[in-house]
Design a protein around this motif. Structure first.
Motif, PDB file in Angstrom:
ATOM      1  N   UNK A  88       0.611   4.289   9.872  1.00  0.00           N
ATOM      2  CA  UNK A  88       1.120   5.028   9.172  1.00  0.00           C
ATOM      3  C   UNK A  88       1.339   6.294  10.018  1.00  0.00           C
ATOM      4  N   UNK A  89       2.797   6.937   9.952  1.00  0.00           N
ATOM      5  CA  UNK A  89       3.055   7.937  10.784  1.00  0.00           C
ATOM      6  C   UNK A  89       3.753   9.178   9.951  1.00  0.00           C
TER       7      UNK A  89
ATOM      8  N   UNK B 213       9.849   4.736   4.583  1.00  0.00           N
ATOM      9  CA  UNK B 213       9.408   5.869   4.192  1.00  0.00           C
ATOM     10  C   UNK B 213       8.576   5.572   2.740  1.00  0.00           C
ATOM     11  N   UNK B 214       7.339   6.115   2.639  1.00  0.00           N
ATOM     12  CA  UNK B 214       6.520   5.908   1.412  1.00  0.00           C
ATOM     13  C   UNK B 214       6.523   7.111   0.576  1.00  0.00           C
ATOM     14  N   UNK B 215       6.324   8.431   0.812  1.00  0.00           N
ATOM     15  CA  UNK B 215       6.166   9.422   0.331  1.00  0.00           C
ATOM     16  C   UNK B 215       6.336  10.837   0.957  1.00  0.00           C
TER      17      UNK B 215
ATOM     18  N   UNK C  37       7.174  13.886   5.501  1.00  0.00           N
ATOM     19  CA  UNK C  37       7.182  12.379   5.182  1.00  0.00           C
ATOM     20  C   UNK C  37       6.355  11.417   5.700  1.00  0.00           C
ATOM     21  N   UNK C  38       5.660  10.723   4.918  1.00  0.00           N
ATOM     22  CA  UNK C  38       4.894   9.732   5.472  1.00  0.00           C
ATOM     23  C   UNK C  38       5.507   8.045   5.434  1.00  0.00           C
ATOM     24  N   UNK C  39       5.300   7.559   6.757  1.00  0.00           N
ATOM     25  CA  UNK C  39       6.233   6.113   6.661  1.00  0.00           C
ATOM     26  C   UNK C  39       4.908   5.214   7.301  1.00  0.00           C
ATOM     27  N   UNK C  40       5.461   3.790   7.050  1.00  0.00           N
ATOM     28  CA  UNK C  40       4.841   2.975   7.729  1.00  0.00           C
ATOM     29  C   UNK C  40       5.835   2.177   8.688  1.00  0.00           C
TER      30      UNK C  40
ATOM     31  N   UNK D  24       4.398  -2.304  -0.042  1.00  0.00           N
ATOM     32  CA  UNK D  24       5.404  -2.017  -1.310  1.00  0.00           C
ATOM     33  C   UNK D  24       5.023  -2.476  -2.617  1.00  0.00           C
ATOM     34  N   UNK D  25       4.036  -3.029  -2.599  1.00  0.00           N
ATOM     35  CA  UNK D  25       3.230  -3.493  -4.073  1.00  0.00           C
ATOM     36  C   UNK D  25       3.597  -4.752  -4.533  1.00  0.00           C
ATOM     37  N   UNK D  26       4.018  -5.697  -3.423  1.00  0.00           N
ATOM     38  CA  UNK D  26       4.286  -7.080  -3.925  1.00  0.00           C
ATOM     39  C   UNK D  26       2.906  -7.750  -4.253  1.00  0.00           C
ATOM     40  N   UNK D  27       2.914  -8.483  -5.377  1.00  0.00           N
ATOM     41  CA  UNK D  27       1.927  -9.239  -5.946  1.00  0.00           C
ATOM     42  C   UNK D  27       1.426 -10.307  -5.094  1.00  0.00           C
ATOM     43  N   UNK D  28       0.255 -10.958  -5.239  1.00  0.00           N
ATOM     44  CA  UNK D  28      -0.099 -12.095  -4.407  1.00  0.00           C
ATOM     45  C   UNK D  28       0.638 -13.501  -4.713  1.00  0.00           C
ATOM     46  N   UNK D  29       1.466 -13.508  -5.930  1.00  0.00           N
ATOM     47  CA  UNK D  29       2.204 -14.501  -6.163  1.00  0.00           C
ATOM     48  C   UNK D  29       3.804 -14.237  -5.520  1.00  0.00           C
ATOM     49  N   UNK D  30       3.781 -13.349  -4.981  1.00  0.00           N
ATOM     50  CA  UNK D  30       5.359 -13.029  -4.505  1.00  0.00           C
ATOM     51  C   UNK D  30       5.672 -14.077  -3.405  1.00  0.00           C
TER      52      UNK D  30
END
Length: 264
Positions: A59-60, A73-75, A171-174, A193-199
């Protein structure tokens, strides 16, 4: 021990102000056999650490200083001004950069806001770090403009902060090395990115896991069991019983009357 025999692991760097707790928790739930190691690093050292292989991802704070690193970019953080509690700024809800025109604004060398010159009056010397600048604010030497997370990180009982309008945001990014986008890096990207375990791009679901029926499915199954027992279902109020009249079965429709023939 060869590379293929080595136990897989994941090293995650993070700069001051970023709290990776949520993402680390999800990682540990989904990949309990792959240990994740956190690596604290300054904002200025983060990109070099990634390039040197000191971390798999990190996280940078943007911008990234080269095309060899990928970033998501995250937020964007709220920018605040840190002041003593008895400062006039502490009496208002927020201030603008114009309100700091007569203030001595400290500009640390590790500034993360990306501006060449902050508002207000510049100090004779720039503090080496944000932590040093906070100490100067507490001594009544000036005020400090930083992302809100850094104001919280360096919190002191004798200081407070207020949102600052008209200032750039951090701005914070991965980020990770572009040529080293491994499966583990892809998995962590999915978590962020919020993907679920079933993605389809994360761990496949357990085929042995039981799927809980929905309420609608339960009601339909109950209706079938009732019919099998010989008890007819009651028609829905306001609708005719039997089959759907649109299907062509059930109640017969009256025959259409043709056009009467003219008598000769």
């Amino acid at each position: 021990m060869t590379g293929s025999d080595a136990t897989p692991s994941f090293r995650l760097a993070y700069v001051p102000g970023v709290t990776p707790t949520k993402w680390v928790r999800i990682w540990n739930e989904r990949l309990p056999d792959v240990p994740l190691t956190l690596v604290a690093v300054t904002a200025g050292e983060a990109f070099g650490l990634l390039r040197d292989g000191g971390a798999d991802a990190g996280f940078v704070r943007l911008p990234v200083d080269g095309a060899d690193l990928s970033a998501i970019p995250l937020y964007t953080e709220t920018t605040v001004v840190v002041v003593p509690k008895d400062h006039v700024v502490a009496a208002v809800d927020e201030v603008s950069v114009e309100d700091l025109a007569d203030e001595l604004v400290l500009h640390p060398l590790d500034d993360t806001l990306g501006w060449e010159r902050p508002p207000g009056q510049p100090a004779k010397e720039r503090p080496a770090t944000t932590g040093d600048a906070v100490e100067l604010v507490a001594a009544g030497i000036g005020v400090l403009v930083v992302p809100q997370s850094l104001a919280r990180l360096h919190h002191r009982k004798d200081l407070t902060y207020r949102p600052l309008t008209g200032a750039p945001g951090s701005r914070v990014a991965l980020a990770w090395p572009q040529e080293l986008t491994t499966d583990l890096v892809e998995h962590f990207i999915g978590i962020v990115r919020g993907r679920t375990v079933n993605s389809s791009r994360t761990t496949a679901p357990d085929p042995a896991a039981k799927v809980q029926p929905t309420a609608k499915a339960k009601a339909k199954a109950q209706a079938k069991r009732t019919d099998a027992g010989g008890t007819a279902r009651k028609p829905t109020a306001g609708k005719p019983g039997g089959r759907n009249p649109r299907s062509g079965a059930g109640t017969a429709k009256p025959a259409k009357r043709g056009k009467p023939r003219r008598r000769s």
